[in-house]
Write an enzyme that holds these catalytic residues in place. Sequence first.
Site, PDB file in Angstrom:
ATOM      1  CD  GLU A 172       2.887  -1.653 -12.033  1.00  0.00           C
ATOM      2  OE1 GLU A 172       4.022  -1.125 -12.015  1.00  0.00           O
ATOM      3  OE2 GLU A 172       1.966  -1.351 -11.275  1.00  0.00           O
ATOM      4  CB  CYS A 174       5.276   2.249  -9.803  1.00  0.00           C
ATOM      5  SG  CYS A 174       3.605   2.038 -10.409  1.00  0.00           S
TER       6      CYS A 174
HETATM    7  P1  NAD Z   1       9.912  -4.342  -0.572  1.00  0.00           P
HETATM    8  O1  NAD Z   1      10.821  -4.610  -1.695  1.00  0.00           O
HETATM    9  O2  NAD Z   1      10.234  -4.928   0.766  1.00  0.00           O
HETATM   10  O3  NAD Z   1       8.411  -4.813  -0.923  1.00  0.00           O
HETATM   11  C1  NAD Z   1       7.716  -4.412  -2.073  1.00  0.00           C
HETATM   12  C2  NAD Z   1       6.370  -5.144  -2.064  1.00  0.00           C
HETATM   13  O4  NAD Z   1       6.589  -6.537  -2.255  1.00  0.00           O
HETATM   14  C3  NAD Z   1       5.615  -5.067  -0.743  1.00  0.00           C
HETATM   15  O5  NAD Z   1       4.250  -4.910  -1.030  1.00  0.00           O
HETATM   16  C4  NAD Z   1       5.884  -6.410  -0.051  1.00  0.00           C
HETATM   17  O6  NAD Z   1       4.832  -6.829   0.796  1.00  0.00           O
HETATM   18  C5  NAD Z   1       6.005  -7.340  -1.214  1.00  0.00           C
HETATM   19  N1  NAD Z   1       6.880  -8.474  -0.998  1.00  0.00           N
HETATM   20  C6  NAD Z   1       8.105  -8.448  -0.441  1.00  0.00           C
HETATM   21  N2  NAD Z   1       8.653  -9.675  -0.463  1.00  0.00           N
HETATM   22  C7  NAD Z   1       7.750 -10.498  -1.055  1.00  0.00           C
HETATM   23  C8  NAD Z   1       7.735 -11.885  -1.386  1.00  0.00           C
HETATM   24  N3  NAD Z   1       8.780 -12.681  -1.158  1.00  0.00           N
HETATM   25  N4  NAD Z   1       6.623 -12.395  -1.982  1.00  0.00           N
HETATM   26  C9  NAD Z   1       5.562 -11.603  -2.279  1.00  0.00           C
HETATM   27  N5  NAD Z   1       5.544 -10.287  -1.993  1.00  0.00           N
HETATM   28  C10 NAD Z   1       6.612  -9.724  -1.401  1.00  0.00           C
HETATM   29  O7  NAD Z   1       9.851  -2.786  -0.457  1.00  0.00           O
HETATM   30  P2  NAD Z   1       8.953  -1.812   0.405  1.00  0.00           P
HETATM   31  O8  NAD Z   1       9.803  -1.129   1.430  1.00  0.00           O
HETATM   32  O9  NAD Z   1       7.658  -2.423   0.867  1.00  0.00           O
HETATM   33  O10 NAD Z   1       8.564  -0.778  -0.727  1.00  0.00           O
HETATM   34  C11 NAD Z   1       9.533   0.070  -1.246  1.00  0.00           C
HETATM   35  C12 NAD Z   1       9.904  -0.239  -2.647  1.00  0.00           C
HETATM   36  O11 NAD Z   1       8.957  -1.075  -3.275  1.00  0.00           O
HETATM   37  C13 NAD Z   1       9.904   1.045  -3.422  1.00  0.00           C
HETATM   38  O12 NAD Z   1      11.213   1.516  -3.521  1.00  0.00           O
HETATM   39  C14 NAD Z   1       9.304   0.697  -4.749  1.00  0.00           C
HETATM   40  O13 NAD Z   1      10.323   0.469  -5.683  1.00  0.00           O
HETATM   41  C15 NAD Z   1       8.611  -0.589  -4.552  1.00  0.00           C
HETATM   42  N6  NAD Z   1       7.156  -0.540  -4.670  1.00  0.00           N
HETATM   43  C16 NAD Z   1       6.649  -0.474  -5.917  1.00  0.00           C
HETATM   44  C17 NAD Z   1       5.288  -0.428  -6.092  1.00  0.00           C
HETATM   45  C18 NAD Z   1       4.696  -0.337  -7.469  1.00  0.00           C
HETATM   46  O14 NAD Z   1       3.574   0.119  -7.603  1.00  0.00           O
HETATM   47  N7  NAD Z   1       5.382  -0.807  -8.510  1.00  0.00           N
HETATM   48  C19 NAD Z   1       4.442  -0.460  -4.998  1.00  0.00           C
HETATM   49  C20 NAD Z   1       4.991  -0.563  -3.714  1.00  0.00           C
HETATM   50  C21 NAD Z   1       6.359  -0.617  -3.567  1.00  0.00           C
END
Ligand code: NAD
Length: 476
Positions: A247, A281
């Site tokens: 998701e 999202c």
């Molecule tokens: P990010 O890409 O660093 O992380 C996104 C999420 O993934 C975070 O919760 C992080 O803890 C987790 N994550 C990161 N690397 C991981 C790994 N190797 N294994 C497991 N989990 C991992 O980005 P961010 O700065 O935390 O959030 C910003 C971006 O993330 C936004 O631009 C948005 O696109 C996306 N986001 C989407 C949702 C959603 O509901 N789909 C929720 C939160 C963030």
Amino acid sequence: MASYPELKLCIGGEWRSRPGAPVLNPFDDSVLGQVPHATRQDMDDALEAAAQGHRAWSRTAPGRRAEIMRRAAAILRDRAGDIAHSITLEQGKPVGQAKVEVMRACDMIEWDAEEGRRAYGRVIPAEPGMRHIVLREPIGVVAGFAPWNFPISSPMRKVAGALAAGCAIIIKASEETPAGAFHLTEAFLEAGLPKGALNLLFGEPDAISSYLIPHPTVRLVTFTGSIPVGKHLATLAGQHMKPAIMELGGHAPVIVCGDADPAKAAATSVMGKSRNAGQVCVSPTRFFVDDAVYDRFTEAFAEGAQAVRIGSGLDEATQMGPLANRRRVEAMERLVADATGRGARLLAGGERLGNRGNLFPLTVLADVPEDAAAMQEEPFGPLALIHRTRTLEEAIGKANALPFGLAAYAFTRSTGNAEALMAGVECGNLSINHLTASFPETPFGGVKDSGYGREGGTEGLSCYTVTKNVSHLIEA
Ligand code: NAD
């Protein structure tokens, strides 16, 4: 009001303390507590506990499983005020929205609990003496990864789905907003869930996902978060032949047709866009507005946005809290500067407020060109980007132009337009004349880069099951 909880891991029904990292309050940068980081031994113990938990839970009668799940929901409902307080402290959203999130999480548990009792199989007609029976069995131990924007409802989607299907789950929740998952785990333990059916980890995300996903105990991966991380985890899951529910991000278009009421559509959009400060999202973001209503819609949106009260989420009058972390503020500043530099008109907001915490107002940009960075990449923050269109066909084409396809919205009073939107918009969830993308009973998920698999609804639950066909030639 309860204070912020002392956070722990939960493995095999036991709580564990570990050193870790500070959790920050995004309103004032103060330290709320420490989130424990799991060691390799903790992960091994969680895998072992989940394997045992799965044996016990998958053999528990569905009616009994539903009873325990409903009890957990009742415990959470009783504590909704305190839990909402923790969520507001760590994530920033107004406490009223945090309470709605807790209640939504309870609605999910209750719906999934009942639906888990209806994981029906089939009997396929066969020749005399032969019987083909299709069973839907719990898939096995699930590894779930939840993000920071919905501290309780996002992990709950995964926990409720897995448990309702009869699976044990190891959930790695967000280190930035860990209290929601902590509270939900506490409620399930108190409700009588067998030890090991639900295990809670925090830590270094990559260290945990790269260990759990390939591990033979894990049979399904579910992740909510960004597209790049989702692709990384889906690749890892694929290498180990594990199915996955992904998701991921979106960039929701909102098509405002020429026959829509511009004032009503704008008022709904202000509320929808300010929800969780746009860090959703499915947040409505690219507004494709028909020329016939463009000026009235834009003006009403800007006026509404300027009136949104922004501040501490603990203040009952606040309508929009701070952004959850400094990364989002930096992204908003960069995207606004890029859009205005390319000719967009800034009608509301646009700049960080103060120099402590992460307050950033609801920001309205009109005449945003399609090549602006914000029109291409998901802002994941309080930016509304308005773009003029002249036909519905043009609006649908522009809505579909990105590699994302999660939620999409439209405002129209015409059945003909609604039919064209239904047939034409590439997305997993289309909402017409309102801005709610998901309900506990409806399937939620994306197409294209926004991911695959579904959460919620019967489709969501079926992702946690595997089909087994038994073909029995009956011997006398
Ligand atoms: P990010 O890409 O660093 O992380 C996104 C999420 O993934 C975070 O919760 C992080 O803890 C987790 N994550 C990161 N690397 C991981 C790994 N190797 N294994 C497991 N989990 C991992 O980005 P961010 O700065 O935390 O959030 C910003 C971006 O993330 C936004 O631009 C948005 O696109 C996306 N986001 C989407 C949702 C959603 O509901 N789909 C929720 C939160 C963030």
